[in-house]
Design a protein around this motif. Structure first.
Motif, PDB file in Angstrom:
ATOM      1  N   ASP A  52       1.320  -0.881   0.489  1.00 46.41           N
ATOM      2  CA  ASP A  52      -0.194  -0.205  -0.412  1.00 46.41           C
ATOM      3  C   ASP A  52       1.314   1.165  -0.465  1.00 46.41           C
ATOM      4  N   ALA A  53       0.940   1.736  -0.521  1.00 43.30           N
ATOM      5  CA  ALA A  53       1.962   3.021  -1.455  1.00 43.30           C
ATOM      6  C   ALA A  53       1.112   4.543  -0.333  1.00 43.30           C
ATOM      7  N   ASN A  54       0.531   4.986   0.076  1.00 43.44           N
ATOM      8  CA  ASN A  54      -0.222   5.295   1.507  1.00 43.44           C
ATOM      9  C   ASN A  54      -0.325   4.493   2.667  1.00 43.44           C
ATOM     10  N   LEU A  55       0.434   3.989   2.816  1.00 47.82           N
ATOM     11  CA  LEU A  55       0.986   3.526   4.326  1.00 47.82           C
ATOM     12  C   LEU A  55       2.515   3.075   4.751  1.00 47.82           C
ATOM     13  N   LYS A  56       3.034   4.294   4.443  1.00 48.18           N
ATOM     14  CA  LYS A  56       4.736   4.112   4.355  1.00 48.18           C
ATOM     15  C   LYS A  56       5.024   5.265   4.921  1.00 48.18           C
ATOM     16  N   TRP A  57       6.051   4.903   5.894  1.00 47.21           N
ATOM     17  CA  TRP A  57       6.990   6.495   6.796  1.00 47.21           C
ATOM     18  C   TRP A  57       7.860   5.609   7.337  1.00 47.21           C
ATOM     19  N   LYS A  58       8.571   6.709   7.464  1.00 50.68           N
ATOM     20  CA  LYS A  58       9.969   6.417   8.223  1.00 50.68           C
ATOM     21  C   LYS A  58      10.492   6.075   9.464  1.00 50.68           C
ATOM     22  N   PRO A  59      10.860   4.884   9.455  1.00 48.81           N
ATOM     23  CA  PRO A  59      10.916   4.582  11.558  1.00 48.81           C
ATOM     24  C   PRO A  59      11.564   4.952  12.505  1.00 48.81           C
ATOM     25  N   LYS A  60      12.683   6.206  11.894  1.00 52.87           N
ATOM     26  CA  LYS A  60      13.165   7.007  12.316  1.00 52.87           C
ATOM     27  C   LYS A  60      12.794   8.480  13.477  1.00 52.87           C
ATOM     28  N   GLU A  61      11.827   8.686  12.575  1.00 53.33           N
ATOM     29  CA  GLU A  61      11.061   9.764  12.991  1.00 53.33           C
ATOM     30  C   GLU A  61      10.214   9.378  14.077  1.00 53.33           C
ATOM     31  N   TYR A  62       9.689   7.996  13.846  1.00 56.93           N
ATOM     32  CA  TYR A  62       8.857   7.490  15.379  1.00 56.93           C
ATOM     33  C   TYR A  62      10.048   6.692  16.078  1.00 56.93           C
ATOM     34  N   GLU A  63      10.786   7.223  16.243  1.00 53.51           N
ATOM     35  CA  GLU A  63      11.681   6.200  17.570  1.00 53.51           C
ATOM     36  C   GLU A  63      11.951   4.774  16.766  1.00 53.51           C
ATOM     37  N   ARG A 110      -1.161  -6.681   9.350  1.00 53.85           N
ATOM     38  CA  ARG A 110       0.217  -6.425   9.924  1.00 53.85           C
ATOM     39  C   ARG A 110       0.699  -5.333   8.571  1.00 53.85           C
ATOM     40  N   VAL A 111       1.460  -4.025   8.556  1.00 53.85           N
ATOM     41  CA  VAL A 111       1.833  -3.217   8.262  1.00 53.85           C
ATOM     42  C   VAL A 111       3.534  -2.703   8.156  1.00 53.85           C
ATOM     43  N   LEU A 112       3.872  -2.982   7.882  1.00 56.34           N
ATOM     44  CA  LEU A 112       5.479  -2.190   7.744  1.00 56.34           C
ATOM     45  C   LEU A 112       5.736  -1.441   7.271  1.00 56.34           C
ATOM     46  N   HIS A 113       7.021  -0.385   7.428  1.00 57.18           N
ATOM     47  CA  HIS A 113       7.089   1.101   7.330  1.00 57.18           C
ATOM     48  C   HIS A 113       7.303   1.211   5.553  1.00 57.18           C
ATOM     49  N   THR A 114       7.685  -0.444   4.956  1.00 57.14           N
ATOM     50  CA  THR A 114       7.852  -0.148   3.821  1.00 57.14           C
ATOM     51  C   THR A 114       6.375   0.301   2.772  1.00 57.14           C
ATOM     52  N   GLY A 115       5.235  -0.245   3.591  1.00 60.75           N
ATOM     53  CA  GLY A 115       4.331  -0.443   2.995  1.00 60.75           C
ATOM     54  C   GLY A 115       3.382  -2.275   2.983  1.00 60.75           C
ATOM     55  N   GLU A 116       4.701  -2.672   2.751  1.00 63.28           N
ATOM     56  CA  GLU A 116       3.987  -4.206   2.394  1.00 63.28           C
ATOM     57  C   GLU A 116       2.702  -4.374   4.196  1.00 63.28           C
ATOM     58  N   ILE A 117       1.494  -4.943   3.370  1.00 62.79           N
ATOM     59  CA  ILE A 117       0.764  -5.466   4.170  1.00 62.79           C
ATOM     60  C   ILE A 117       0.833  -6.709   3.689  1.00 62.79           C
ATOM     61  N   MET A 118       0.624  -7.881   5.339  1.00 60.81           N
ATOM     62  CA  MET A 118       0.473  -9.134   5.519  1.00 60.81           C
ATOM     63  C   MET A 118      -1.386  -9.507   6.089  1.00 60.81           C
TER      64      MET A 118
END
Length: 625
Positions: free
Chosen positions: A137-148, A184-192
Motif C-alpha cells: 500500500d503506497a499510502n501506508l509508508k513512514w520513516k522509522p527514525k521519525e517514530y522512534e 500487519r503493516v511494515l514501514h515499507t507499505g507491505e501489508i500481510m
C-alpha cells in the motif's frame, strides 16, 4: 494628576479582570477537553483538508472540525501519533497506487492443514488452510527514525483497502469479513493479511479404485473483478517449500493422507466469439455470442509480462493462481473391515469340497457361508462411497456369484453321488443277451454308464488330469453298440428280452404236456379199456413209473429255472450296485474338477483385486509425475 491617573488605571484593570476571567476559564476548559479527545481517539478517521501528509515535514498543520491545530503533543504515544499520521487523508475505497497505470502485486501463500470432510456424493472437499496474503500500500509508508524506530504496526483490517481475491471452486456461502481484526503493516507499505479459514470447494472425485484411490483437488485464487493490468496474483514462494511445510504440518484424519501439493500460475484470457447458426426462414443469419477461454502457463512466483503470454496484456486477461493438493485414501480401515472378511468367507468355502458327499452337511455349509456374506454386505454397505461403481463393488458381486456357483457345484456332485438307477430288468437282460451274442465271454468289468456320458467324462478327465484309472467307465470304448443307448434301442431290447422269456416258458409247457403228465390220461385209459389181465397191470405200472420219472425231471427243470431266476436277480442287483459305484466314482471325479475350477475362480478374483490396487498406485505415481 499622577495620582489620579494611577487610580484610573487600577480601576480599569479591576474591571477588565472581572469581565475577562470567565472567558479565560472557558478557553482553558476547551483546551483541556481537546487534549483529552486527541489522546483517547487517535484511530478514528480524521476530517482532513485537501492537503496530504508530508513525511518530510512533520510540522504541517491539518484542520479538523474539532481543533484548529494538532501538534505532537506530549500526552499521546508515538504509536498513536504514527497511526494518526498514516490515516490522514487515507481512502480505503481507492486502490493504493500512486500511478493509475501501475498494477498491484498480490502475493498469496498458504499451508494445507487438514481434510475435514470429503463428500464423494456431492463432490465437495472441506479443508482447513492457513491463508496468507501480501500486497503493498503506497499510502501506508513512514520513516522509522521519525517514530522512534517503529517498523511495523497492526491496524484494523476493515480500515484499509483489500483486494477482491476469490476462489473459483468455492461452493459454500463463506463470510468474507475477516475473522481476525488486524493486519500487519511494515514501514515499507507491505501489508500481510493472514487467517486460518475453512474452504468448501468442488472436487472431481473418482472412486473407481476405492479404497486404493487418489484424488487431486484444485483451489484457484483469482481477482474477481480486476484484470491482470490492475491486479497481478502470484505465489509468495515456490512449490517445493509449500509442499514441505504442508506435509510437515498436515493433520492426518485417519482416512486421507497428504501425498503432495504444488502451485501453478496461468493467465486466463476470456473473449467473446460471434457465431452464425445459419439462415433463418426469413433469409436472415442468426448470430449468438459464446464465451471462450484460453490459458498461458508461467512460473508461479514471477510477475506477469507480455513475454509470458506472447502478446500485450489486455483487459480481458486474468491472473489465476492454482493450488493443487493430492490426497491418497488410507486403505487400512477398509482392508480390515471389508476386504479381509470377504476374502475369508470365499476361502472358507473351499473347505466344503473336503467334506464327503454322504456327510449331509456339505450343502448346509455352503448355504450358511452365502447367507453370511449377504449379511456382511448389508453391514458394510454404508462404508461404500456414494458415487458410481467402484471396482471393489464388482469384486463383491463376483464373490457372491462364486459362492452361488459353489452351491450349484455341490448340488450337482450330490446328484451324481446319489444318482438313482432307473433301468428295469428287461432292459438289463437285453443288454446282457446282446453282449453274449456279440461274443462277450463275461459281463463283468464293463461299465454300465451310457457311452455318451463316458466320452464326455473321459475327455474332461484327460483335460483336467483327474482321471480314475480303476473305474470301469475309464476303460476304452471299443464297441459302442455293446451298451444300450437311445430310446429306440431301449424299446428293441425290451421286446427281445420279453420274447426270449416267453419262448422259454412256452417250450417248458410243451415238454411238460407232451412228455410228462400230458400223456398220462391217454395211457391210463388205454390200460383200463383192454381186457388183458396181467399185461394190463404191467403196462399200467410201467406207464405210471415213466410218468413219475417225467414228472421228476420236470420238477428238476423248474428248480433249475428258479435257481437261474435267483441268480438273474442277484446279478441284476450286483449290476445296480456296480452302477451306483460307478456314479460315485464319477461324482468324485467331477468334485475334483469343480474344486480346481473354484480355486481358479478365487485366484482370478484375487488377481483382479491386486490389479485394482496396483492401478491405484500407478494413478498416484502418474499424478505425482
Amino acid at each position: 494628576m499622577k495620582v489620579k491617573l494611577g487610580r484610573d488605571r487600577f480601576v480599569l484593570w479591576m474591571y477588565l479582570s472581572i469581565f475577562l476571567q470567565p472567558l479565560l476559564y472557558r478557553k482553558h476548559v476547551a483546551a483541556e477537553s481537546e487534549k483529552a479527545s486527541i489522546g483517547n481517539d487517535t484511530i478514528d478517521e480524521p476530517v482532513i483538508t485537501t492537503k496530504r501528509y508530508d513525511h518530510n515535514n512533520a510540522s504541517r498543520i491539518y484542520t479538523k472540525d474539532r481543533v484548529d491545530e494538532v501538534n505532537t503533543a506530549e500526552n499521546i504515544t508515538v504509536l498513536q501519533r504514527l497511526i494518526r499520521d498514516l490515516f490522514k487523508g487515507y481512502d480505503k475505497d481507492t486502490p493504493p497506487i500512486l500511478n493509475h497505470q501501475d498494477d498491484i502485486d498480490i502475493q498469496i501463500d498458504l499451508t494445507y492443514r487438514q481434510v475435514i470432510d470429503m463428500n464423494e456424493k456431492n463432490q465437495v472437499l472441506k479443508s482447513l488452510i492457513w491463508y496468507r496474503q501480501y500486497w503493498t500500500d503506497a499510502n501506508l509508508k513512514w520513516k522509522p527514525k521519525e517514530y522512534e524506530g517503529i517498523k511495523h504496526v497492526s491496524i484494523p483490517a476493515t480500515k484499509i483497502w483489500r483486494p477482491d481475491i476469490a476462489v473459483y471452486e468455492e461452493v459454500s456461502a463463506r463470510n468474507l469479513t475477516p475473522r481476525l481484526p488486524f493486519v500487519r503493516v511494515l514501514h515499507t507499505g507491505e501489508i500481510m493479511f493472514a487467517e486460518p479459514t475453512i474452504l468448501e470447494t468442488s472436487c472431481s472425485v473418482n472412486t473407481a479404485f476405492f479404497p486404493f484411490d487418489t484424488q487431486i483437488c484444485y483451489i484457484t485464487f483469482v481477482s474477481w473483478t480486476q484484470t491482470v493490468k490492475n491486479i497481478d496474483v502470484r505465489a509468495r514462494r515456490k512449490s517445493e517449500a509449500l509442499d514441505s511445510e504442508s506435509r510437515q504440518l498436515f493433520i492426518n484424519s485417519g482416512e486421507w493422507v497428504l501425498e503432495r501439493c504444488w502451485i501453478t500460475k496461468q493467465i486466463a484470457t476470456y473473449y467473446t466469439v460471434i457465431q452464425r447458426a445459419g439462415e433463418s426462414p426469413g433469409n436472415e443469419v442468426s448470430e449468438f455470442y459464446t464465451f471462450q477461454k484460453s490459458y498461458a502457463k508461467m512460473p508461479p512466483t514471477q510477475r506477469t509480462t507480455a513475454a509470458h503470454v506472447g502478446k500485450n496484456l489486455t483487459h480481458n486477461m486474468y491472473a489465476e493462481l492454482v493450488f493443487a493438493v493430492m490426497l491418497r485414501r488410507n486403505p487400512s480401515l477398509y482392508l480390515q473391515s471389508m476386504l479381509f472378511p470377504s476374502v475369508a468367507l470365499t476361502t472358507v468355502a473351499v473347505f466344503g469340497f473336503y467334506l464327503p458327499p454322504n456327510s449331509g452337511e456339505r450343502v448346509g455349509l455352503q448355504i450358511i457361508i452365502l447367507l453370511t456374506f449377504m449379511v456382511f454386505l448389508l453391514t458394510v454397505g454404508e462404508m461404500f462411497p456414494a458415487s458410481t461403481g467402484p471396482y471393489i463393488g464388482v469384486y463383491f458381486v463376483i464373490s457372491m456369484v462364486q459362492l452361488g456357483v459353489n452351491i450349484a457345484m455341490t448340488i450337482f456332485v450330490l446328484h451324481l453321488h446319489f444318482k438313482p438307477c432307473v433301468r428295469n430288468k428287461s432292459t438289463w437282460m437285453s443288454q446282457r443277451s446282446r453282449w453274449f451274442i456279440m461274443g462277450g465271454e463275461t459281463f463283468e468289468g464293463e461299465s454300465l454308464i451310457p457311452v455318451r456320458y463316458r466320452r464326455i467324462l473321459q475327455f474332461l478327465s484327460k483335460i483336467c488330469g483327474v482321471a480314475d484309472d480303476e473305474a470301469a467307465w475309464m476303460l476304452p470304448i471299443s464297441n459302442p453298440d455293446s451298451i444300450h443307448e437311445g430310446t429306440a434301442d431301449r424299446k428293441a431290447g425290451t421286446s427281445n428280452g420279453e420274447a426270449m422269456m416267453k419262448t422259454s416258458i412256452e417250450n417248458s409247457d410243451l415238454d411238460y404236456v407232451t412228455e410228462g403228465l400230458g400223456k398220462r390220461p391217454t395211457d391210463a385209459r388205454a390200460g383200463v379199456v383192454t381186457d388183458e389181465g396181467a399185461n394190463a397191470t404191467t403196462v399200467e405200472k410201467t406207464t405210471v413209473h415213466k410218468a413219475f420219472g417225467k414228472f421228476r425231471s420236470q420238477v428238476d427243470k423248474v428248480m433249475e429255472d428258479i435257481r437261474a431266476q435267483k441268480e438273474f436277480d442277484q446279478e441284476y442287483q450286483d449290476s445296480l450296485k456296480q452302477e451306483r459305484q460307478e456314479w460315485k466314482s464319477v461324482a468324485r471325479m467331477v468334485d475334483k474338477l469343480f474344486f480346481r475350477v473354484y480355486i481358479f475362480m478365487l485366484l482370478a478374483s484375487y488377481v483382479g483385486l491386486g490389479i485394482v490396487a496396483i492401478c491405484g498406485d500407478n494413478n498416484l505415481a502418474s499424478g505425482v509425475a
